[in-house]
Design a protein around this motif. Structure first.
Motif, short mmCIF file in Angstrom:
data_model
loop_
_atom_site.label_atom_id
_atom_site.label_comp_id
_atom_site.label_asym_id
_atom_site.label_seq_id
_atom_site.Cartn_x
_atom_site.Cartn_y
_atom_site.Cartn_z
N ASP A 91 0.81 -1.22 0.00
CA ASP A 91 0.00 0.00 0.00
C ASP A 91 0.85 1.28 0.00
O ASP A 91 0.31 2.36 -0.22
CB ASP A 91 -0.91 0.02 1.23
CG ASP A 91 -2.01 -1.02 1.10
OD1 ASP A 91 -2.34 -1.37 -0.04
OD2 ASP A 91 -2.52 -1.48 2.14
N ARG B 35 -3.07 -12.77 0.62
CA ARG B 35 -2.56 -11.57 1.32
C ARG B 35 -3.33 -10.33 0.83
O ARG B 35 -3.69 -9.46 1.62
CB ARG B 35 -1.07 -11.42 1.03
CG ARG B 35 -0.44 -10.18 1.61
CD ARG B 35 1.03 -10.17 1.30
NE ARG B 35 1.66 -8.94 1.75
CZ ARG B 35 1.81 -7.87 1.00
NH1 ARG B 35 1.34 -7.85 -0.23
NH2 ARG B 35 2.41 -6.80 1.48
N LEU B 38 -6.86 -10.20 2.32
CA LEU B 38 -7.01 -9.95 3.75
C LEU B 38 -6.65 -8.52 4.16
O LEU B 38 -6.77 -8.17 5.32
CB LEU B 38 -6.15 -10.94 4.54
CG LEU B 38 -6.61 -12.39 4.45
CD1 LEU B 38 -5.67 -13.29 5.21
CD2 LEU B 38 -8.02 -12.54 4.97
N LYS B 39 -6.14 -7.72 3.24
CA LYS B 39 -5.81 -6.34 3.58
C LYS B 39 -6.37 -5.41 2.52
O LYS B 39 -6.80 -5.85 1.47
CB LYS B 39 -4.30 -6.16 3.71
CG LYS B 39 -3.52 -6.49 2.47
CD LYS B 39 -2.05 -6.38 2.69
CE LYS B 39 -1.60 -4.93 2.72
NZ LYS B 39 -0.15 -4.78 2.70
N GLY B 40 -6.38 -4.14 2.82
CA GLY B 40 -6.90 -3.19 1.85
C GLY B 40 -8.40 -3.01 1.95
O GLY B 40 -9.05 -3.60 2.81
N SER B 45 -9.92 -6.38 -1.86
CA SER B 45 -10.21 -7.70 -1.30
C SER B 45 -10.96 -8.57 -2.30
O SER B 45 -10.68 -9.76 -2.43
CB SER B 45 -11.05 -7.58 -0.04
OG SER B 45 -10.35 -6.90 0.95
#
Lengths: 160, 100
Positions: A91, B35, B38-40, B45
Protein backbone atom coordinates in the motif's frame (compact mmCIF):
# COMPACT_ATOMS: atom_id res chain seq x y z
CA UNK A 1 16.53 -42.98 -13.66
CA UNK A 2 16.54 -41.83 -17.30
CA UNK A 3 12.94 -40.64 -16.86
CA UNK A 4 13.84 -38.38 -13.95
CA UNK A 5 16.89 -36.92 -15.71
CA UNK A 6 14.78 -36.21 -18.82
CA UNK A 7 12.06 -34.54 -16.73
CA UNK A 8 14.58 -32.32 -14.93
CA UNK A 9 16.38 -31.28 -18.14
CA UNK A 10 13.13 -30.74 -20.07
CA UNK A 11 11.57 -28.71 -17.25
CA UNK A 12 14.67 -26.61 -16.65
CA UNK A 13 15.09 -25.90 -20.38
CA UNK A 14 11.49 -24.68 -20.72
CA UNK A 15 11.58 -22.66 -17.50
CA UNK A 16 14.89 -21.06 -18.54
CA UNK A 17 13.53 -20.21 -22.00
CA UNK A 18 10.37 -18.59 -20.57
CA UNK A 19 12.44 -16.69 -17.98
CA UNK A 20 14.73 -15.47 -20.78
CA UNK A 21 11.68 -14.20 -22.70
CA UNK A 22 10.34 -12.41 -19.62
CA UNK A 23 13.72 -10.86 -18.80
CA UNK A 24 14.16 -9.65 -22.36
CA UNK A 25 10.65 -8.16 -22.30
CA UNK A 26 9.74 -9.55 -25.71
CA UNK A 27 9.79 -12.84 -27.61
CA UNK A 28 13.26 -14.29 -28.12
CA UNK A 29 11.93 -16.32 -31.04
CA UNK A 30 8.97 -14.92 -32.97
CA UNK A 31 5.81 -16.94 -32.04
CA UNK A 32 4.90 -17.10 -35.76
CA UNK A 33 8.01 -19.25 -36.19
CA UNK A 34 8.22 -20.93 -32.77
CA UNK A 35 4.72 -22.41 -32.59
CA UNK A 36 4.66 -23.98 -36.11
CA UNK A 37 8.20 -25.31 -35.49
CA UNK A 38 7.11 -26.93 -32.22
CA UNK A 39 4.03 -28.44 -33.89
CA UNK A 40 6.20 -29.85 -36.69
CA UNK A 41 8.70 -31.28 -34.18
CA UNK A 42 5.95 -33.03 -32.21
CA UNK A 43 4.27 -34.39 -35.38
CA UNK A 44 7.63 -35.72 -36.64
CA UNK A 45 8.25 -37.27 -33.20
CA UNK A 46 4.86 -39.02 -33.34
CA UNK A 47 5.58 -40.29 -36.88
CA UNK A 48 8.99 -41.63 -35.80
CA UNK A 49 7.34 -43.45 -32.90
CA UNK A 50 4.70 -44.95 -35.22
CA UNK A 51 7.38 -46.13 -37.68
CA UNK A 52 9.26 -47.74 -34.78
CA UNK A 53 6.31 -49.97 -34.01
CA UNK A 54 4.47 -47.93 -31.37
CA UNK A 55 0.67 -48.00 -31.89
CA UNK A 56 -0.69 -44.73 -33.32
CA UNK A 57 -2.92 -43.80 -30.35
CA UNK A 58 -0.11 -44.51 -27.87
CA UNK A 59 2.36 -42.41 -29.91
CA UNK A 60 -0.05 -39.46 -30.07
CA UNK A 61 -0.83 -39.79 -26.34
CA UNK A 62 2.88 -39.90 -25.42
CA UNK A 63 3.74 -36.85 -27.53
CA UNK A 64 0.66 -34.95 -26.29
CA UNK A 65 1.46 -35.64 -22.65
CA UNK A 66 5.06 -34.49 -23.07
CA UNK A 67 3.77 -31.31 -24.76
CA UNK A 68 1.18 -30.71 -22.03
CA UNK A 69 3.88 -31.16 -19.37
CA UNK A 70 5.98 -28.59 -21.22
CA UNK A 71 3.09 -26.11 -21.26
CA UNK A 72 2.66 -26.55 -17.52
CA UNK A 73 6.40 -26.01 -16.94
CA UNK A 74 6.10 -22.84 -19.07
CA UNK A 75 3.32 -21.54 -16.81
CA UNK A 76 5.49 -21.78 -13.69
CA UNK A 77 7.61 -18.66 -14.29
CA UNK A 78 4.74 -16.18 -14.88
CA UNK A 79 2.92 -17.57 -11.85
CA UNK A 80 5.96 -17.15 -9.60
CA UNK A 81 6.52 -13.67 -11.06
CA UNK A 82 2.91 -12.75 -10.34
CA UNK A 83 3.23 -14.03 -6.78
CA UNK A 84 6.40 -11.96 -6.25
CA UNK A 85 4.58 -8.93 -7.67
CA UNK A 86 1.62 -9.38 -5.35
CA UNK A 87 3.94 -9.55 -2.32
CA UNK A 88 6.17 -6.73 -3.61
CA UNK A 89 3.66 -3.97 -4.33
CA UNK A 90 2.21 -2.92 -0.99
CA UNK A 91 0.00 0.00 0.00
CA UNK A 92 3.01 2.34 0.35
CA UNK A 93 2.86 3.01 -3.41
CA UNK A 94 -0.40 4.99 -3.10
CA UNK A 95 -3.94 4.39 -4.32
CA UNK A 96 -2.94 3.86 -7.96
CA UNK A 97 -1.13 0.61 -7.08
CA UNK A 98 -4.55 -1.03 -7.38
CA UNK A 99 -4.21 -0.98 -11.17
CA UNK A 100 -0.81 -2.71 -11.04
CA UNK A 101 -2.31 -5.38 -8.78
CA UNK A 102 -5.24 -5.71 -11.17
CA UNK A 103 -2.76 -6.35 -13.97
CA UNK A 104 -0.95 -8.97 -11.87
CA UNK A 105 -4.15 -10.86 -11.02
CA UNK A 106 -5.04 -10.66 -14.72
CA UNK A 107 -1.74 -12.41 -15.47
CA UNK A 108 -2.59 -15.17 -12.96
CA UNK A 109 -6.00 -15.64 -14.60
CA UNK A 110 -4.64 -15.57 -18.15
CA UNK A 111 -1.80 -18.02 -17.52
CA UNK A 112 -4.17 -20.39 -15.71
CA UNK A 113 -6.74 -20.32 -18.50
CA UNK A 114 -4.16 -20.70 -21.30
CA UNK A 115 -2.56 -23.66 -19.54
CA UNK A 116 -6.02 -25.21 -19.18
CA UNK A 117 -6.86 -24.63 -22.86
CA UNK A 118 -3.62 -25.86 -24.45
CA UNK A 119 -2.90 -28.56 -21.86
CA UNK A 120 -6.45 -29.84 -22.30
CA UNK A 121 -6.09 -29.88 -26.10
CA UNK A 122 -2.87 -31.91 -25.89
CA UNK A 123 -4.22 -34.53 -23.49
CA UNK A 124 -7.60 -34.65 -25.29
CA UNK A 125 -9.64 -33.38 -22.33
CA UNK A 126 -12.32 -31.27 -23.96
CA UNK A 127 -14.04 -30.46 -20.64
CA UNK A 128 -10.81 -28.76 -19.50
CA UNK A 129 -10.63 -26.83 -22.79
CA UNK A 130 -14.27 -25.71 -22.49
CA UNK A 131 -13.93 -24.48 -18.92
CA UNK A 132 -10.61 -22.79 -19.73
CA UNK A 133 -12.09 -21.06 -22.76
CA UNK A 134 -15.17 -19.88 -20.86
CA UNK A 135 -12.90 -18.54 -18.11
CA UNK A 136 -10.61 -16.91 -20.68
CA UNK A 137 -13.58 -15.06 -22.17
CA UNK A 138 -14.66 -13.76 -18.73
CA UNK A 139 -11.21 -12.45 -17.64
CA UNK A 140 -11.31 -9.02 -19.38
CA UNK A 141 -14.83 -8.32 -18.11
CA UNK A 142 -13.74 -9.23 -14.60
CA UNK A 143 -10.67 -6.95 -14.65
CA UNK A 144 -12.64 -4.09 -16.19
CA UNK A 145 -15.46 -4.39 -13.66
CA UNK A 146 -12.96 -4.33 -10.77
CA UNK A 147 -11.07 -1.30 -12.08
CA UNK A 148 -14.34 0.49 -12.79
CA UNK A 149 -15.66 -0.22 -9.29
CA UNK A 150 -12.42 0.98 -7.71
CA UNK A 151 -12.34 4.18 -9.73
CA UNK A 152 -15.98 5.15 -9.14
CA UNK A 153 -16.09 4.20 -5.47
CA UNK A 154 -12.79 4.49 -3.65
CA UNK A 155 -10.51 6.60 -5.79
CA UNK A 156 -13.06 9.28 -6.66
CA UNK A 157 -13.87 9.60 -2.95
CA UNK A 158 -10.17 10.02 -2.19
CA UNK A 159 -9.84 12.74 -4.82
CA UNK A 160 -12.77 14.66 -3.27
CA UNK B 1 10.65 -51.87 -31.99
CA UNK B 2 10.50 -49.39 -29.08
CA UNK B 3 9.40 -50.28 -25.60
CA UNK B 4 5.86 -48.91 -25.30
CA UNK B 5 5.73 -49.28 -21.52
CA UNK B 6 8.87 -47.20 -20.94
CA UNK B 7 7.64 -44.51 -23.37
CA UNK B 8 4.28 -44.28 -21.61
CA UNK B 9 6.04 -44.16 -18.27
CA UNK B 10 8.28 -41.31 -19.51
CA UNK B 11 5.30 -39.31 -20.79
CA UNK B 12 3.36 -39.88 -17.56
CA UNK B 13 6.38 -38.79 -15.55
CA UNK B 14 6.84 -35.57 -17.57
CA UNK B 15 3.15 -34.75 -17.29
CA UNK B 16 2.99 -35.51 -13.58
CA UNK B 17 5.99 -33.38 -12.66
CA UNK B 18 4.92 -30.57 -14.99
CA UNK B 19 1.46 -30.51 -13.43
CA UNK B 20 2.87 -30.80 -9.91
CA UNK B 21 5.35 -27.94 -10.42
CA UNK B 22 2.61 -25.77 -11.92
CA UNK B 23 0.36 -26.58 -8.98
CA UNK B 24 3.07 -25.46 -6.53
CA UNK B 25 3.52 -22.21 -8.50
CA UNK B 26 -0.25 -21.65 -8.48
CA UNK B 27 -0.29 -22.25 -4.72
CA UNK B 28 2.40 -19.58 -4.22
CA UNK B 29 0.39 -17.15 -6.37
CA UNK B 30 -2.65 -18.10 -4.28
CA UNK B 31 -0.79 -17.07 -1.13
CA UNK B 32 -0.14 -13.66 -2.71
CA UNK B 33 -3.81 -13.41 -3.59
CA UNK B 34 -4.76 -14.36 -0.03
CA UNK B 35 -2.56 -11.57 1.32
CA UNK B 36 -4.33 -9.17 -1.05
CA UNK B 37 -7.74 -10.42 0.06
CA UNK B 38 -7.01 -9.95 3.75
CA UNK B 39 -5.81 -6.34 3.58
CA UNK B 40 -6.90 -3.19 1.85
CA UNK B 41 -10.36 -1.92 1.10
CA UNK B 42 -13.35 -3.73 -0.38
CA UNK B 43 -12.53 -3.78 -4.10
CA UNK B 44 -8.92 -4.88 -3.47
CA UNK B 45 -10.21 -7.70 -1.30
CA UNK B 46 -12.65 -8.69 -4.03
CA UNK B 47 -9.76 -8.80 -6.51
CA UNK B 48 -7.71 -10.97 -4.14
CA UNK B 49 -10.60 -13.36 -3.62
CA UNK B 50 -11.08 -13.58 -7.39
CA UNK B 51 -7.42 -14.51 -7.94
CA UNK B 52 -7.59 -16.97 -5.03
CA UNK B 53 -10.65 -18.60 -6.59
CA UNK B 54 -8.74 -19.01 -9.85
CA UNK B 55 -5.76 -20.54 -8.07
CA UNK B 56 -7.96 -22.96 -6.12
CA UNK B 57 -9.99 -23.92 -9.19
CA UNK B 58 -6.97 -24.64 -11.38
CA UNK B 59 -5.26 -26.58 -8.57
CA UNK B 60 -8.38 -28.69 -8.06
CA UNK B 61 -8.64 -29.39 -11.81
CA UNK B 62 -5.00 -30.52 -11.88
CA UNK B 63 -5.64 -32.72 -8.81
CA UNK B 64 -8.51 -34.31 -10.71
CA UNK B 65 -6.30 -34.98 -13.73
CA UNK B 66 -3.18 -36.35 -12.05
CA UNK B 67 -4.74 -38.13 -9.06
CA UNK B 68 -8.13 -38.91 -10.68
CA UNK B 69 -10.21 -37.54 -7.82
CA UNK B 70 -13.54 -37.13 -9.60
CA UNK B 71 -15.32 -34.70 -7.26
CA UNK B 72 -12.49 -32.18 -7.61
CA UNK B 73 -13.53 -31.45 -11.20
CA UNK B 74 -17.06 -30.36 -10.25
CA UNK B 75 -15.73 -28.15 -7.47
CA UNK B 76 -13.15 -26.66 -9.85
CA UNK B 77 -15.75 -25.87 -12.51
CA UNK B 78 -18.02 -24.25 -9.92
CA UNK B 79 -15.13 -22.20 -8.49
CA UNK B 80 -13.85 -21.01 -11.87
CA UNK B 81 -17.19 -20.09 -13.40
CA UNK B 82 -18.99 -18.74 -10.34
CA UNK B 83 -15.84 -16.97 -9.12
CA UNK B 84 -15.51 -14.93 -12.30
CA UNK B 85 -19.25 -14.25 -12.62
CA UNK B 86 -19.54 -13.37 -8.91
CA UNK B 87 -16.61 -10.96 -9.14
CA UNK B 88 -18.26 -9.09 -12.01
CA UNK B 89 -21.60 -8.90 -10.17
CA UNK B 90 -20.09 -7.73 -6.88
CA UNK B 91 -17.92 -5.16 -8.67
CA UNK B 92 -21.07 -3.76 -10.30
CA UNK B 93 -22.78 -3.68 -6.91
CA UNK B 94 -19.85 -1.82 -5.33
CA UNK B 95 -19.92 0.72 -8.10
CA UNK B 96 -23.66 1.29 -7.80
CA UNK B 97 -23.70 1.50 -4.02
CA UNK B 98 -20.67 3.68 -3.40
CA UNK B 99 -20.21 5.55 -6.65
CA UNK B 100 -22.95 6.99 -8.73
Amino acid sequence: MIDEIFVILYGLAIIAFVAWNIKKGTFVIDPNKLIPSLIIVFVVLAIILVFNGVPFDTAVSVVGKIGAGGIMFAGVVPMIGAAIGLFRFGDEYGPNIFYARNHITGIIDTVASLVMIFGGLLIFRLDLVAVGFFFFVLIPFCGNALANAYYYSYQRRLEK
Amino acid sequence: MMDVASLTSLADSVFFWGAFTFMVAVAIAGLGALRLALKGEAVTSLMGVSALTTAAGVSLYIIQIIFEVEFARDTAIALLVLGAVGTIIFARLFRMEEGE
